[in-house]
Design a protein around this motif. Structure first.
Motif, mmCIF file in Angstrom:
data_model
loop_
_atom_site.group_PDB
_atom_site.id
_atom_site.type_symbol
_atom_site.label_atom_id
_atom_site.label_comp_id
_atom_site.label_asym_id
_atom_site.label_seq_id
_atom_site.Cartn_x
_atom_site.Cartn_y
_atom_site.Cartn_z
ATOM 1 N N GLN A 85 0.812 -1.214 0.000
ATOM 2 C CA GLN A 85 0.000 0.000 0.000
ATOM 3 C C GLN A 85 0.852 1.273 0.000
ATOM 4 O O GLN A 85 0.339 2.369 -0.168
ATOM 5 N N GLU A 86 2.180 1.139 0.181
ATOM 6 C CA GLU A 86 3.061 2.302 0.221
ATOM 7 C C GLU A 86 4.036 2.313 -0.960
ATOM 8 O O GLU A 86 5.165 2.761 -0.848
ATOM 9 N N GLN A 88 5.880 3.339 -4.467
ATOM 10 C CA GLN A 88 6.136 4.540 -5.257
ATOM 11 C C GLN A 88 7.096 4.179 -6.393
ATOM 12 O O GLN A 88 7.996 3.362 -6.239
ATOM 13 N N TYR A 105 6.547 7.959 4.080
ATOM 14 C CA TYR A 105 6.632 6.515 3.875
ATOM 15 C C TYR A 105 7.398 5.869 5.017
ATOM 16 O O TYR A 105 8.181 6.518 5.709
ATOM 17 N N LYS A 245 -7.659 8.876 2.233
ATOM 18 C CA LYS A 245 -7.721 8.806 0.771
ATOM 19 C C LYS A 245 -6.374 8.872 0.069
ATOM 20 O O LYS A 245 -6.330 8.754 -1.149
ATOM 21 N N ASN A 246 -5.284 9.052 0.796
ATOM 22 C CA ASN A 246 -3.969 9.064 0.151
ATOM 23 C C ASN A 246 -2.892 8.791 1.185
ATOM 24 O O ASN A 246 -3.159 8.728 2.390
ATOM 25 N N GLN A 247 -1.658 8.655 0.713
ATOM 26 C CA GLN A 247 -0.553 8.281 1.594
ATOM 27 C C GLN A 247 -0.264 9.357 2.633
ATOM 28 O O GLN A 247 0.069 9.049 3.785
ATOM 29 N N GLU A 249 -2.429 11.420 4.062
ATOM 30 C CA GLU A 249 -3.441 11.318 5.111
ATOM 31 C C GLU A 249 -3.194 10.097 5.994
ATOM 32 O O GLU A 249 -3.412 10.151 7.214
ATOM 33 N N TYR A 364 -7.488 -1.715 4.443
ATOM 34 C CA TYR A 364 -7.123 -1.217 3.127
ATOM 35 C C TYR A 364 -8.157 -1.684 2.101
ATOM 36 O O TYR A 364 -8.324 -2.876 1.856
ATOM 37 N N ASN A 368 -6.060 3.260 -2.838
ATOM 38 C CA ASN A 368 -5.489 4.149 -1.818
ATOM 39 C C ASN A 368 -6.479 4.553 -0.733
ATOM 40 O O ASN A 368 -6.216 5.490 0.028
ATOM 41 N N ILE A 369 -7.615 3.860 -0.645
ATOM 42 C CA ILE A 369 -8.597 4.163 0.386
ATOM 43 C C ILE A 369 -8.349 3.259 1.597
ATOM 44 O O ILE A 369 -8.233 2.044 1.463
#
Length: 381
Positions: A85-86, A88, A105, A245-247, A249, A364, A368-369
């Motif tokens: 989920q993290e 990039q 991260y 809703k995103n990394q 947050e 999860y 990204n929610i």
């Protein structure tokens, strides 16, 4: 897939992508000593959070053999679990430094990460975390790579498998060994404690809340029934449902959890209900006129309020209140509001809360929610 590392020796790398529905649990431990009148003394018993990761994965046809062998032989070994989920994208890497975002991260010095390009995986050992990237213990090369933080784990309990002729589905719970250390966030302060105005998300068209107070009932079965309470005031509890809703947050929410340390550290939060109705006109400084609404008779012990005006919340202490003509109450507040009464949208009671759980689970949902639910309870007014 078995890898040898300088930091942790041999580890099994989880290469199967996690399906939607992965979970992460962050847990603390708090001893709560409650006096007869309801006052609490809380003691934290852990200096680090416990982290648990729950994953489901699936293997199709030709992947099934390796899927079984890795789980069969590695069930009691240490695992390197990527935090999918993290992820990039970092492009092509060919050095001992990877340029990437590290501020939001889960990268730490002397830990692991993974580079991936399709079905190719490479474990990397992080020597240090810089503001613009990761300094590695050794050079690495990979084109078109995605980067994932990795946690060192062991499997808690058994591996549950569902199998058929064409697929194998596995569910695994991991306990994290290299427990995360996150810098807690320090928000605005009010009377020596944290102050928040975060939103409480409805589940459907409303939000459930409970008013409770300790109760003793004396019933001898043959006469009048009596009841009494030892607590000084009732407690107000409700659910704090966060939809992330995103990394960025997610990182902020984790910092909030580390600041709370489970049930240990309290914080101020409005009830978000319309607890007082403003009757003032013109400029409101330190004196506010509100509707009577039984406040003096039944809620006079509540000495703190939050006022929303022009879309912004402010926190205040009630230093004095008295009934006045016209079925009204004159309330003196500190600090002064200094805003026009027409801009006041809501006046809520402000209470000192804490989380009502030491363990919080992040769910999860994909795209990204992330959703998290935890009860919060008011312990001071």
């Amino acid at each position: 897939m078995l890898f040898s590392t300088e930091l942790f020796g041999d580890v099994v790398l989880l290469t199967s992508p996690a399906l939607v529905g992965a979970t992460e649990k962050i847990g603390f431990k708090t001893d709560i000593f409650e006096s007869k009148n309801g006052f609490e003394i809380r003691t934290p018993l852990r200096d680090k959070a416990r982290q648990t990761l729950g994953f489901s994965s699936v293997a199709i046809r030709k992947e099934i053999a390796q899927h079984f062998n890795v789980q069969y032989g590695g069930i009691r070994k240490n695992w390197a679990v990527p935090l999918y989920q993290e992820s990039q994208y970092v492009g092509s890497v060919d050095s001992d430094f990877i340029e990437c975002r590290t501020d939001i991260y889960s990268f730490y010095a002397n830990s692991l990460a993974v580079l991936r390009n399709g079905s190719e995986f490479k474990i990397i050992e992080i020597a240090s975390v810089e503001s613009n990237g990761l300094k590695l213990a050794a050079p690495i090369a990979m084109a078109n790579a995605k980067l994932y933080p990795v946690r060192l784990c062991f499997i808690n309990g058994d591996i549950a498998r569902q199998i058929s002729g064409v697929h194998a589905h596995a569910s695994i719970t991991f306990n994290v060994i290299d427990e995360i250390e996150l810098k807690e966030s320090t928000p605005a302060q009010f009377l020596g404690d944290d102050l928040y105005f975060f939103c409480l998300t409805y589940s459907g068209g409303s939000m459930e809340a409970t008013i409770s107070q300790q109760q003793d009932i004396i019933d001898n079965q043959v006469s009048v029934v009596f009841q009494d309470t030892n607590w000084n005031f009732a407690r107000y509890s409700k659910q704090y449902r966060a939809v992330i809703k995103n990394q960025a947050e997610l990182y902020d929410y984790r910092r909030f959890l580390f600041r709370r340390q489970g049930r240990f550290r309290p914080f101020w939060l409005p009830t978000y209900e319309s607890n007082m109705r403003c009757k003032s006109t013109g400029l409101v400084s330190s004196v506010l006129l509100v509707e009577h609404d039984q406040h003096k008779q039944l809620a006079d012990l509540r000495k703190h309020i939050a006022i929303k005006s022009n879309g912004n919340w402010t926190a205040h202490t009630i230093t004095a209140s008295a009934p006045v003509a016209g079925n009204s109450i004159q309330v003196t507040i500190s600090p002064a509001l200094n805003k026009n009464a027409s801009t006041i949208e809501r006046i809520s009671y402000l209470g000192l809360h804490r989380l009502d759980a030491d363990n919080v689970e992040l769910n999860y949902q994909g795209a990204n929610i992330v959703e998290a639910n935890v009860m919060i309870i008011e312990i001071g007014v």
